[in-house]
Design an enzyme around this catalytic site. Structure first.
Site, short mmCIF file in Angstrom:
data_model
loop_
_atom_site.label_atom_id
_atom_site.label_comp_id
_atom_site.label_asym_id
_atom_site.label_seq_id
_atom_site.Cartn_x
_atom_site.Cartn_y
_atom_site.Cartn_z
N ALA A 120 2.75 -0.67 -8.60
CA ALA A 120 3.39 0.61 -9.11
C ALA A 120 2.56 1.82 -8.32
O ALA A 120 1.25 1.74 -8.72
CB ALA A 120 3.68 0.65 -10.32
N LYS A 124 1.92 0.83 -1.29
CA LYS A 124 1.65 -0.31 -0.30
C LYS A 124 2.55 -1.23 -0.21
O LYS A 124 2.79 -2.02 0.64
CB LYS A 124 0.06 -0.75 -0.71
CG LYS A 124 -0.64 0.41 -0.69
CD LYS A 124 -2.17 -0.17 -0.96
CE LYS A 124 -2.85 1.10 -0.90
NZ LYS A 124 -2.72 1.88 -2.17
N GLU A 142 3.59 -5.33 -11.45
CA GLU A 142 3.14 -4.25 -12.18
C GLU A 142 3.05 -4.54 -13.64
O GLU A 142 4.04 -5.16 -14.12
CB GLU A 142 3.75 -2.90 -11.81
CG GLU A 142 3.56 -1.78 -12.92
CD GLU A 142 2.20 -1.36 -12.80
OE1 GLU A 142 1.57 -1.22 -11.68
OE2 GLU A 142 1.62 -1.27 -13.88
N ASP A 186 -4.72 -3.64 -5.36
CA ASP A 186 -4.99 -2.13 -5.15
C ASP A 186 -5.44 -2.07 -6.57
O ASP A 186 -4.61 -1.58 -7.51
CB ASP A 186 -4.02 -1.43 -4.74
CG ASP A 186 -4.13 -0.07 -4.33
OD1 ASP A 186 -5.21 0.10 -4.00
OD2 ASP A 186 -3.20 0.71 -4.49
N CYS A 239 -9.32 3.72 -5.30
CA CYS A 239 -9.38 4.92 -4.69
C CYS A 239 -10.51 5.68 -5.69
O CYS A 239 -10.59 6.73 -6.07
CB CYS A 239 -8.08 5.81 -5.01
SG CYS A 239 -7.48 5.69 -6.69
N1 SAM Z 1 -0.46 -0.10 -5.22
C1 SAM Z 1 -0.11 0.89 -5.65
C2 SAM Z 1 0.57 1.81 -4.47
O1 SAM Z 1 0.15 1.68 -3.45
O2 SAM Z 1 1.40 2.75 -4.83
C3 SAM Z 1 -0.94 1.82 -6.57
C4 SAM Z 1 -1.58 0.86 -7.93
S1 SAM Z 1 -2.50 1.79 -9.05
C5 SAM Z 1 -4.23 1.94 -7.91
C6 SAM Z 1 -3.21 0.53 -9.88
C7 SAM Z 1 -1.88 -0.21 -10.64
O3 SAM Z 1 -2.48 -1.08 -11.43
C8 SAM Z 1 -1.60 0.82 -11.66
O4 SAM Z 1 0.03 0.93 -11.62
C9 SAM Z 1 -1.53 0.19 -12.95
O5 SAM Z 1 -0.66 0.33 -14.11
C10 SAM Z 1 -2.01 -1.38 -12.70
N2 SAM Z 1 -2.72 -2.20 -13.84
C11 SAM Z 1 -3.48 -1.38 -14.75
N3 SAM Z 1 -4.27 -2.39 -15.50
C12 SAM Z 1 -3.97 -3.59 -14.80
C13 SAM Z 1 -4.35 -4.96 -15.05
N4 SAM Z 1 -4.99 -5.20 -16.01
N5 SAM Z 1 -4.01 -5.78 -14.11
C14 SAM Z 1 -2.94 -5.52 -13.17
N6 SAM Z 1 -2.69 -4.35 -12.93
C15 SAM Z 1 -3.33 -3.29 -13.86
#
Ligand code: SAM
Length: 470
Positions: A120, A124, A142, A186, A239
């Site tokens: 989310a 990507k 997500e 990501d 990031c």
């Molecule tokens: N890939 C997305 C994009 O390009 O739009 C952005 C992703 S963002 C950097 C990282 C995501 O990882 C967030 O939406 C967050 O809610 C989720 N996240 C948080 N904790 C997590 C976990 N333990 N395992 C997997 N995902 C997690």
């Protein structure tokens, strides 16, 4: 103000002059960029004047050199009031993060299964969806339910019909062992690269959070590696700038993955792009610093899981069922009605989930079915709609779908003012509509459905997507 400890650390890591240049760049405006939908805008729109005519709200500056559909804009328009934005003709996406497509240029992505583990809001995911085509599948996961709903909205709007959105812990997807050709992590991170775009990222930063994120990344990478088939490709990205979450995460992973990780094929990176390339063991790494490259801070790394270069991917998941099947094949009558609404229905399989009819592309239909028996899938394929007395009441997602057969219903072409009223779920003038269900378009691009009943138009635009600002 940048956090003190951050300033100290970057001047220590990068040297005083370069650290200062980075901190100064973080106080300059961010570039604005979009990635075009290859079908809705068309790759033929490479010429600037054609592009400007196709998407008049955008002022194109120059292409993003590492992203075939990516463009820098000269200024930030009001995306909210651009009907083409709502039609999913482009995705507003930060330029650095568009690099992930380039990193896969030597990988056979057409027809591939890609797992986007932390997906989310879907930047990507939509890029991968355009790469894998109708024979491929992107599983976009997500963990956060609220963010997953936004992801699903963006997937619907992109309209490629080849994405399954799941909401689960990475471990549940790790259990789909060896099942994906590409796994993208990501990772949730401390977000130092967002310092200039997002003031909250500065306020929320702390060293404790850097450590916490690093531990979480370790866990996610373990599951990502399990989900990857031998010969498949792992993309890790953040990031943020710090070593602990970037090179450090890879080093800690290599401590347990050992020889299982091997280098992927090299991709060309022009020195003029300003990307800092490196390696961590077999991983090739790519770093964006905003004082060197035209994009936000970003780190990406790629490696392969050792195995045959091609071909022995398992096509089926092992049969162990953790959940009851929530989908059933559509009956003949439903299939016939569904077929009317699609350009190439023979490529699709039709299923019912709860009361909604869905279309899945044939080559991945079995995969999506098995996935839905293991993890919660909140959206998949194309939601076609609900059947009433054998007739389809179309789902809003069908309007965005590139497979929609526009000959299936009349088209109401609205001017900009009426289209914005439609997108606000306000009343629209009936004159553009014929009696019954209409596909609502603006500048030829579909926005949704509306039903005219006499002098009234029933606005069927979804509440979750409606414009709420004035
Ligand atoms: N890939 C997305 C994009 O390009 O739009 C952005 C992703 S963002 C950097 C990282 C995501 O990882 C967030 O939406 C967050 O809610 C989720 N996240 C948080 N904790 C997590 C976990 N333990 N395992 C997997 N995902 C997690």
């Amino acid at each position: 103000m940048l956090p003190e400890r951050f300033i100290e650390r970057v001047s220590c890591d990068l040297g005083e002059a370069e650290g200062r240049a980075l901190c100064e760049a973080l106080d300059t405006p961010s570039p604005v960029a979009v990635r075009l939908h290859p079908t809705k805008v068309g790759t033929a729109c490479g010429l600037l004047n054609e592009l400007s005519a196709s998407l008049p709200a955008l002022t194109f500056d120059r292409p993003i050199p590492w992203s075939p559909q990516g463009w820098y804009l000269t200024e930030r328009p009001s995306f909210t009031f651009d009907t083409d934005f709502h039609a999913g003709a482009y995705y507003v996406q930060e330029p650095s993060s568009q690099l992930v497509g380039h990193l896969l240029r030597n990988v056979e992505t057409r027809g591939a299964r890609i797992l986007d583990m932390c997906a989310a809001p879907g930047g990507k995911t939509t890029l991968y969806a355009s790469m894998v085509g109708a024979d491929g599948l992107v599983v976009a996961n997500e963990i956060d339910r609220r963010r997953a709903a936004v992801l699903a909205d963006n997937v619907r709007k992109w309209g490629t019909g080849n994405v399954a959105v799941t909401v689960c812990e990475p471990r549940s997807l790790g259990d789909c062992e060896g099942w994906f050709d590409v796994v993208a992590v990501d990772a949730p991170c401390s977000g130092e690269g967002m310092f200039r775009k997002d003031p909250d990222a500065r306020a929320e930063w702390s060293e404790a959070n850097v450590h916490l994120c690093a531990r979480r990344q370790d866990e996610i990478l373990r599951e990502a590696w399990r989900a990857l088939w031998p010969g498949g490709t792992l993309i890790y990205s953040t990031c943020t700038f710090n070593r602990e979450e970037d090179e450090g995460s890879l080093e800690r992973m290599l401590a347990w993955a050992g020889d299982e990780a091997e280098p992927s094929d090299e991709v060309p990176v022009d020195a003029a792009w300003g990307i800092v390339c490196g390696t961590v063991g077999p991983f090739r790494t790519y770093r964006f610093y905003p004082h060197r490259a035209c994009g936000e801070g970003f780190f990406a790394a790629v490696a392969r899981k050792a195995g045959p270069a091609e071909g022995i991917r398992r096509n089926r998941l092992s049969k162990s069922k953790a959940r009851r099947s929530v989908v059933a094949s559509a009956d003949r009558q439903a299939t016939a009605e569904a077929a009317r609404w699609l350009l190439e229905p023979e490529r699709m399989q039709f299923v019912m989930a709860a009361d909604t009819l869905y279309a899945w592309y044939g080559p991945q239909a079995e995969t999506v079915r098995m996935l839905s028996e293991r993890v919660p899938v909140i959206y998949s394929g194309v939601a076609l709609g609900q059947l009433f007395k054998g007739r389809l009441k179309p789902d809003p997602a069908l309007a965005f779908c590139t497979e929609l057969n526009r000959a299936a219903l009349p088209i109401a072409e609205l001017n900009a003012e009426q289209a914005l009223r439609y997108l606000r779920r306000q009343e629209v003038e009936a004159s553009a509509f014929v009696e019954g269900m209409n596909l609502v378009c603006a500048r030829g691009r579909a926005l949704g459905f509306a039903k005219r009943i006499g002098a009234r138009v029933n606005n069927l635009y979804p509440a979750s997507l409606r414009i709420i600002t004035n």
